[in-house]
Scaffold this motif. Structure first.
Motif, PDB file in Angstrom:
ATOM      1  N   VAL A   4     -15.412  62.325  -0.404  1.00  0.00           N
ATOM      2  CA  VAL A   4     -15.486  62.091   1.033  1.00  0.00           C
ATOM      3  C   VAL A   4     -15.228  60.618   1.314  1.00  0.00           C
ATOM      4  N   ALA A   5     -14.932  60.330   2.573  1.00  0.00           N
ATOM      5  CA  ALA A   5     -14.681  58.950   2.981  1.00  0.00           C
ATOM      6  C   ALA A   5     -15.299  58.690   4.336  1.00  0.00           C
ATOM      7  N   LEU A 115     -28.217  54.583  10.945  1.00  0.00           N
ATOM      8  CA  LEU A 115     -27.392  54.731   9.749  1.00  0.00           C
ATOM      9  C   LEU A 115     -27.463  53.491   8.874  1.00  0.00           C
ATOM     10  N   SER A 116     -27.422  52.318   9.489  1.00  0.00           N
ATOM     11  CA  SER A 116     -27.538  51.077   8.724  1.00  0.00           C
ATOM     12  C   SER A 116     -28.899  50.995   8.045  1.00  0.00           C
ATOM     13  N   LEU A 299     -23.214  57.003   6.348  1.00  0.00           N
ATOM     14  CA  LEU A 299     -22.228  58.007   6.744  1.00  0.00           C
ATOM     15  C   LEU A 299     -21.833  58.898   5.563  1.00  0.00           C
ATOM     16  N   VAL A 300     -21.605  58.284   4.403  1.00  0.00           N
ATOM     17  CA  VAL A 300     -21.222  59.039   3.210  1.00  0.00           C
ATOM     18  C   VAL A 300     -22.349  59.983   2.784  1.00  0.00           C
ATOM     19  N   ALA A 301     -23.580  59.499   2.841  1.00  0.00           N
ATOM     20  CA  ALA A 301     -24.713  60.351   2.483  1.00  0.00           C
ATOM     21  C   ALA A 301     -24.768  61.586   3.364  1.00  0.00           C
ATOM     22  N   GLY A 302     -24.479  61.403   4.645  1.00  0.00           N
ATOM     23  CA  GLY A 302     -24.460  62.541   5.558  1.00  0.00           C
ATOM     24  C   GLY A 302     -23.341  63.532   5.248  1.00  0.00           C
TER      25      GLY A 302
END
Length: 305
Positions: A4-5, A115-116, A299-302
């Motif tokens: 994913v990206a 997210l941060s 974002l990637v974790a999501g």
């Protein structure tokens, strides 16, 4: 394995993180940054400048090639402060979708902050316990996110309309800025911080994420070349932060560009970003710990959950 990206398109830079799922968690395959200054003049005009839009879409072309080469299956494109403010967003949306196959999401400031916070705290906890309450600060080009997480799980956050590009364009017109310009910028920043609703003084741990914080860590470490491993987890004391702020607000851009780790597209605005960090630091009792994990990691974790 699933690849994913995440793309984080801010006021000053556009960043990419490509990861794949492993039993141990996300494994980073590629992380890169380009300075495109998408927010050039947006604070004054309310529109994307054609040159800024062209630079940003050219970066998307480069990132599209990376995604194809690495076989990325899912992409999330998060656009933050500048894209929230620009009236001609449609050209930006269409251009990104044509190149990357996904439509940009205008991330609300509160989600950007969360997210941060999630990315920075997860990375910190992988190295050991974190003393709470913890404050995560992300000084971007157009906005600054501040999130405080407490031991009872309560999280409060805010996105403030002040960032390195916005403060530079609005207040710090000279090179270097005059004392009167710095005073006006400081008063503006202090006003937003004092009314932000986040108890900054309660923080026992203070994390800084994003380009302003990582740039300051590299300068403070006197690195000859940028080294993510050394920057991640580096601390900046209150005294060092005051000294950095004084230096970067009193040196012309040409001198700042001589700093070995300084990215050219950040040299003219780092003074404003540093002032914001320093004013936050006046309200926080802890030293600043710099983290390379930020909104991209969140974002990637999501995407992989």
């Amino acid at each position: 394995m699933t690849r994913v990206a995440a793309v984080d398109c801010g006021t000053n830079s556009i960043r990419l993180l490509v990861s794949e799922a492993t039993p141990q968690g996300p494994r980073e395959l590629d992380r890169r940054l380009l300075i495109t200054r998408l927010g050039q003049g947006v604070d004054a005009t309310g529109e994307f400048h054609p040159d800024a839009l062209a630079r940003t879409l050219a970066a998307c072309d480069e990132y599209a090639a990376v995604l194809k080469e690495l076989g990325v299956e899912r992409v999330r494109f998060a656009a933050t402060s500048a894209a929230r403010d620009a009236g001609n967003r449609q050209a930006f949306y269409d251009g990104v979708e044509a190149r990357l196959g996904v439509r940009p999401e205008i991330i609300p400031g509160e989600e950007e902050a969360a997210l941060s916070f999630g990315g920075a705290l997860a990375a910190a906890r992988s190295a050991g316990p974190v003393d709470l309450p913890a404050l995560v600060m992300d000084v971007g080009g157009g906005s600054t996110e501040l999130v405080l997480g407490r031991s009872d799980g309560d999280v409060s956050g805010v996105s403030l309309d002040m960032g390195s590009v916005r403060i530079r364009e609005r207040f710090l017109h000279s090179d270097p800025p005059t004392p009167a310009e710095v005073e006006a910028a400081t008063a503006f920043i202090d006003g937003l911080l004092d009314g932000c609703g986040v108890d900054l003084a309660a923080a026992r741990t203070w994390f800084g994420v994003g380009g302003t914080a990582t740039s300051l860590a590299a300068i403070n470490l006197r690195l000859d070349a940028y080294d993510r491993a050394r920057v991640h987890g580096a601390t900046i004391t209150h005294a060092e932060l005051v000294a950095l702020s004084h230096r970067l607000l009193t040196e012309p851009v040409a001198r700042v560009l001589e700093i070995p780790t300084m990215v050219p597209g950040r040299a003219d605005v780092i003074c404003a970003g540093t002032l914001i960090v320093q004013r936050v630091g006046e309200r926080v009792g802890a030293d600043l710990t710099v983290s390379e994990a930020d909104i991209l990691d969140g974002l990637v974790a999501g995407l992989l959950s």
